[in-house]
Design a protein around this motif. Structure first.
Motif, PDB file in Angstrom:
ATOM      1  N   ARG A   1      32.762  11.606  17.547  1.00 18.42           N
ATOM      2  CA  ARG A   1      33.363  12.690  18.331  1.00 18.42           C
ATOM      3  C   ARG A   1      33.923  13.757  17.395  1.00 18.42           C
ATOM      4  O   ARG A   1      34.487  13.442  16.345  1.00 18.42           O
ATOM      5  CB  ARG A   1      34.493  12.165  19.230  1.00 18.42           C
ATOM      6  CG  ARG A   1      33.996  11.281  20.356  1.00 18.42           C
ATOM      7  CD  ARG A   1      35.132  10.890  21.287  1.00 18.42           C
ATOM      8  NE  ARG A   1      34.665   9.992  22.328  1.00 18.42           N
ATOM      9  CZ  ARG A   1      34.129  10.402  23.479  1.00 18.42           C
ATOM     10  NH1 ARG A   1      34.013  11.713  23.708  1.00 18.42           N
ATOM     11  NH2 ARG A   1      33.710   9.535  24.372  1.00 18.42           N
TER      12      ARG A   1
ATOM     13  N   ARG B   1      34.020  16.348  21.905  1.00 19.00           N
ATOM     14  CA  ARG B   1      32.606  16.212  22.239  1.00 19.00           C
ATOM     15  C   ARG B   1      31.993  15.042  21.475  1.00 19.00           C
ATOM     16  O   ARG B   1      32.243  14.857  20.281  1.00 19.00           O
ATOM     17  CB  ARG B   1      31.854  17.489  21.903  1.00 19.00           C
ATOM     18  CG  ARG B   1      30.338  17.341  22.084  1.00 19.00           C
ATOM     19  CD  ARG B   1      29.553  18.579  21.767  1.00 19.00           C
ATOM     20  NE  ARG B   1      28.127  18.279  21.765  1.00 19.00           N
ATOM     21  CZ  ARG B   1      27.168  19.189  21.602  1.00 19.00           C
ATOM     22  NH1 ARG B   1      27.481  20.465  21.451  1.00 19.00           N
ATOM     23  NH2 ARG B   1      25.883  18.815  21.602  1.00 19.00           N
ATOM     24  N   GLU B   2      31.152  14.296  22.162  1.00 21.10           N
ATOM     25  CA  GLU B   2      30.452  13.180  21.541  1.00 21.10           C
ATOM     26  C   GLU B   2      29.116  13.648  20.979  1.00 21.10           C
ATOM     27  O   GLU B   2      28.383  14.393  21.644  1.00 21.10           O
ATOM     28  CB  GLU B   2      30.224  12.077  22.575  1.00 21.10           C
ATOM     29  CG  GLU B   2      29.637  10.803  22.013  1.00 21.10           C
ATOM     30  CD  GLU B   2      29.550   9.716  23.060  1.00 21.10           C
ATOM     31  OE1 GLU B   2      30.521   8.935  23.167  1.00 21.10           O
ATOM     32  OE2 GLU B   2      28.530   9.666  23.787  1.00 21.10           O
TER      33      GLU B   2
END
Length: 257
Positions: free
Chosen positions: A131, A136-137
């Protein structure tokens, strides 16, 4: 972080400091491989490829570090054009005489290098899931179809900090690529540094995944991946010649996208 991660972090910092110590001086450090002089460690080279390391000096105090390569190691042909012309190297003649005469002070091969480019270059970038600072991944699917620049750094690494403006300029000149930076430092420490240095990569912080995956200790390290997800370049350390070499390879990857 867990205790084992903290201990590994301290180890990385100490080893990294040893690996980049020659690059932290204000004056130019010349490295010599196969009789060619380079401004800093040449691209694709590292202490792990040396059978012997020798320091040569002249009466005026000019200095060069000679890497005598171990059997089977060689300076690639595409690296030789990045050598500095002899007339631009202070003390060239005296230093070259010392090298040809087999003189110089031998240094111990004590630098620990666990990064193994030969085992990775030409191989697919591994699966991952991390992340960034926005939450956000990122996975391998997210980098598909674009060249990738992955940079390893930490806040106490002088060469890492000095190269940041150069790396940031790549994002403008080569917008086709994706740019990720990873560090084990916490967000509060990273934010101040990247803002001050204008380091406009996507940042993955307080994370050891990529460090463990690739065996990164001394920093900075920069990895280039092509648009098909294949690793094409891995460089440890920073120098003007390494940065020029990396940018040229990145430009090629962007053109072939």
């Amino acid at each position: 972080m867990k205790l084992h991660s903290l201990l590994l972090t301290l180890t990385l910092m100490l080893v990294g400091a040893g690996l980049v110590s020659a690059q932290t001086a204000q004056r130019t450090t010349w490295y010599v491989v196969d009789g060619l002089f380079f401004e800093g460690m040449p691209p694709t080279m590292g202490y792990g490829k040396a059978a012997g390391i020798y320091v040569h000096t002249d009466e005026a105090g000019h200095e060069a570090i000679e890497l005598r390569l171990r059997r089977g190691a060689s300076l690639p042909a595409d690296v030789k054009p990045y050598a500095t012309p002899s007339d631009s190297v202070p003390g060239y003649e005296a230093l070259q005489m010392s090298i040809r005469g087999g003189e110089g002070k031998r240094l111990p091969l004590s630098a620990l290098e666990t990064l193994k480019p030969d085992e990775w270059i030409g191989k697919p970038f591994p699966e991952f899931c991390v992340r960034d600072t926005t939450g956000r991944e990122w996975t391998r699917a997210d980098i598909a179809g674009r060249p990738l620049v992955l940079n390893f750094w930490y806040t106490g690494c002088g060469p890492c900090l000095r190269e940041m403006p150069v790396l940031a300029s790549w994002t403008v000149k080569h917008p086709q690529a994706l740019y990720l930076a990873t560090t084990f430092d916490p967000l509060r420490s990273v934010s101040r540094v990247v803002q001050k240095r204008g380091f406009t990569f996507v940042h993955i912080v307080d994370e050891m995944f990529f460090f463990k995956l690739f065996g990164v200790n001394g920093m900075p390290v920069t990895i280039l991946v092509d648009s098909r997800g294949v690793i094409r370049c891995m460089e440890q350390g920073s120098s003007p010649v390494k940065l020029r070499y990396l940018e040229d390879r990145l430009a090629e990857l962007c053109l072939s996208k």
